[in-house]
Design an enzyme around this catalytic site. Sequence first.
Site, PDB file in Angstrom:
ATOM      1  N   GLU A  46     -10.672   6.530   4.397  1.00 35.19           N
ATOM      2  CA  GLU A  46      -9.625   5.995   5.333  1.00 35.19           C
ATOM      3  C   GLU A  46      -9.625   6.422   6.814  1.00 35.19           C
ATOM      4  O   GLU A  46     -10.708   6.466   7.370  1.00 35.19           O
ATOM      5  CB  GLU A  46      -8.163   5.990   4.812  1.00 35.19           C
ATOM      6  CG  GLU A  46      -7.999   5.355   3.427  1.00 35.19           C
ATOM      7  CD  GLU A  46      -6.762   5.092   2.912  1.00 35.19           C
ATOM      8  OE1 GLU A  46      -5.639   4.854   3.588  1.00 35.19           O
ATOM      9  OE2 GLU A  46      -6.610   5.455   1.830  1.00 35.19           O
TER      10      GLU A  46
ATOM     11  N   ASP B 277       0.745  -1.223  -0.061  1.00 39.52           N
ATOM     12  CA  ASP B 277       0.087  -0.107  -0.104  1.00 39.52           C
ATOM     13  C   ASP B 277       0.965   1.145   0.137  1.00 39.52           C
ATOM     14  O   ASP B 277       2.367   1.264   0.192  1.00 39.52           O
ATOM     15  CB  ASP B 277      -0.885  -0.126   1.146  1.00 39.52           C
ATOM     16  CG  ASP B 277      -2.216   0.760   0.895  1.00 39.52           C
ATOM     17  OD1 ASP B 277      -2.357   1.533   0.281  1.00 39.52           O
ATOM     18  OD2 ASP B 277      -3.143   0.493   1.621  1.00 39.52           O
TER      19      ASP B 277
END
Length: 587
Positions: A472, A266
């Site tokens: 997020e 990521d």
Amino acid sequence: MDRMTLAEKIGQMVQLDRRNVTAEIMRDYSIGSLLSGGGSVPKPQAAPEDWIEMFNNFQNGSLSSRLGIPMIYGIDAVHGNNNIFKATIFPHNIAIGATRDRELVRRIGAATALEVRATGLNYAFAPCIAVCRDPRWGRCYESYSEDPKIVKEMTDIIYGLQGEVPANSMKGVPYVGGKDKIAACAKHFVGDGGTTKGINENNTVIDWHGLLSIHMPGYYQSIIKGVSTIMVSYSSWNGIKMHANRDLVTNFLKNTLRFRGFVISDWQGIDKITDPPHSNYSYSVLDSINAGIDMVMVPFNYTEFIDILTTHVNNKLVPLSRIDDAVRRILRVKFTMGLFENPWADTSFVSELGSQAHRDLAREAVRKSLVLLKNGEQADSPLLPLPKQASKILVAGTHANNLGYQCGGWTITWQGLGGNNLTAGTTILSAVSAAVDPSTEIVFSENPDPNFVQSSNFDYAIVAVGETPYAETAGDSLNLTLTEPGGDVIYDVCGKVKCVVLVVSGRPVVIGPYLPYMDALVAAWMPGTEGQGITDVLYGDYGFTGKLPHTWFRTVEQLPMNVGDSHYDPLFPFGFGLTTQPVAQPN
């Protein structure tokens, strides 16, 4: 690979954000991949041609390197090609989970692939196949469901993005079927939706059986369906960072499940192996590469990463066989995509961006995703479907005339935006205006005065409230309340006139205290750009068919609470959803 130097191999393992790159860097370092992070665009409101020109400039650099290995370019096309101005924005995954419609999700994948190709790009960081077990998680809307069975079925989006795997294909080998398809990415391996209290990037505490039965099934399906790449999660499993978990990344994913595509980190994911992030980068590089990560989303300081990994290989801390495994996988995906034959972007798909066919598909997805939670009391007649012919109606609430709120996070920018000038689309208010009889007077107020509501003789009110956009960690919430003044608007309007409340949110939120005041309640999720999908169902052109993909809790104190738990006492259970029949409309 026999012709490649160590420097060229390590260059292939690097993915950089376009903001930090030139064509010369692509050439000189043999960089394997680029990405556009949220909001990383060639220019504001860039047209497809601007993206294509940028892509080809970078690709020219790659092809000018000694071996001329083409780059792959990734973007977060997680609900349509959502970073792109005037792209079709589909409902977020939680809404698609409410449809239970595998054929629909496949068509959304195919449309998304075309809209990514319209900009010349060829790789999407999608689908997110997290199983959200706690709505306090800021990424819950990126999860199709709390139920792994639904998540497994929704991996059919991979067939839309990449094409259907040929019948004679080896299981686990990546497949991308032509120029109208793109490489997909199943994420985030593994357990990202099960963290303690739903805290993003936190620790998932669960035994091996639980991990396999809840969080892993979507990966089995994705691998069978030929997914090209798998992204590792920021989160930990029982205290071990996934970016450093060799047992799961190499031993289980690569060796046991026989995944043959490449494993990608990521964004700055390896930096976060240490706390604080990047505090011992040499250790992070060593641990993550040896764990089995093939491509690293650096995304900025490439020379630091390259120098450290080169040193580790030269010092025999990272075996050359590990580098070769990574590069073989990256090249396998590039060959599968046909990049060596067709490295360039062209304008042949430009007309697909935001096309009417894709907007119609998104509108269909909105219709099928709406979940009717209440429609009149037992003794009262149902409020829905609403009549199109009325003398005067009220449209109220923070979300009734706000395209940005309707689309949510991961839209044009990473965190999303408010307002109506971010991209092209139809708000709920505009959709109501288009749906009702031309003689109907529509009054709009975000937060109307209760006395005004009382005295205005409205036939009915449509109230749209919910959450403002987030992505997020910024979306982590321990209270899950409506954005102010959402609750007040429900009290002020629904206490005075018959009303339907639309909750525009990325997850179940606290709604119980307001429930007695409203005549009808609809979970609208984050529907994207096509607001007319909502009025299609409100006004009875189509019936309500959506079913809850997540349990709707009574109070946050119950969380986490999932179907099958011993303490299961929801406001609305998993799978709940009232239905209505379409009504014949007067000519």
